[in-house]
Design an enzyme around this catalytic site. Sequence first.
Site, short mmCIF file in Angstrom:
data_model
loop_
_atom_site.label_atom_id
_atom_site.label_comp_id
_atom_site.label_asym_id
_atom_site.label_seq_id
_atom_site.Cartn_x
_atom_site.Cartn_y
_atom_site.Cartn_z
N HIS A 15 10.27 22.52 -35.27
CA HIS A 15 10.66 23.60 -34.35
C HIS A 15 10.52 23.16 -32.89
O HIS A 15 9.49 22.59 -32.52
CB HIS A 15 9.74 24.79 -34.64
N HIS B 143 13.70 26.78 -23.59
CA HIS B 143 13.63 28.00 -24.39
C HIS B 143 13.74 29.26 -23.54
O HIS B 143 14.50 30.17 -23.86
CB HIS B 143 12.32 28.02 -25.19
O1 G3P Z 1 15.86 28.65 -34.50
C1 G3P Z 1 14.65 29.18 -34.96
C2 G3P Z 1 13.76 29.64 -33.83
O2 G3P Z 1 13.72 28.62 -32.87
C3 G3P Z 1 14.21 30.90 -33.19
O3 G3P Z 1 13.27 31.42 -32.29
O4 G3P Z 1 12.41 31.86 -30.03
O5 G3P Z 1 11.65 29.84 -31.22
O6 G3P Z 1 13.96 29.97 -30.34
P1 G3P Z 1 12.81 30.73 -30.92
MG MG Z 2 14.81 28.10 -31.10
#
Ligand code: G3P
Ligand code: MG
Length: 243
Positions: free
Chosen positions: A12, A54
């Site tokens: 992630h 992000h």
């Molecule tokens: O793509 C999965 C996840 O990354 C979505 O949430 O806020 O971490 O981008 P976020």
């Molecule tokens: Mg994400």
Amino acid sequence: MLAPPPPRYFAHRGGGTLAPENTLAGIRLAARLGYRAVEFDVMLSGSGTPVLIHDETLERTTNGSGAVATTDDAALFALDAGGEPPPRFAQAVRLCGEFGLLANVEVKPASGFERQTAQRVAAEVRADWLASPLLFSSFSRTALQVLQAEIPDLPRAWLLAALPDDWRAEARRLGVVALHLDLALVTPALVRECAGLGLAVRAYTLQTPALADYLFGIGVAGVFVDPLDRFLPQALADRSAIG
Ligand code: G3P
Ligand code: MG
């Protein structure tokens, strides 16, 4: 030779919690640990360049301040995002290509830039036919629709933090191959229903390997994980499943 099964473990935001998020260092770490897939977030700079970040603002992950969408490239790429400047989308994808990583590109437009962000990302992909295998995802229906029109052959997934009433019809209309769901939404019944509709389900964001085992047991196709080291035995086993 049989095609390798698609990766199930996605690091992630590049390197999960083991590296500054959305950095090339994070992607390198994921590859070095043995991951076969990474997810990262892409937004437009004030100059219209797709970059990995992000938040809509710079404060949390860089030494800058203010909105990403109003920070031009000269200023943005002079920032420290954790030992390096915020990476360009194209750099990140090329790096994934070098490592043979599947790149899950989360198109994460700043509010009001949905169409433009997807258009610029698609334009870079078309210009370069970037080497790595790509899977696009977005919370934005507009972004998914633009990707569908601009680069229809590349797979798309719809990110959802809540299930809207019209999700079935919208998934069909947007031509997505998967739903990427907040963990709290994932139930055996929903995964079964998605399978019946031809939709894979992936879940974000996991902290514990036991949960991954449960989710795979109910038919979930993939998981986004934060503490990359804690998932290592499983992620490496996933790798060895290559046929
Ligand atoms: O793509 C999965 C996840 O990354 C979505 O949430 O806020 O971490 O981008 P976020
Ligand atoms: Mg994400």
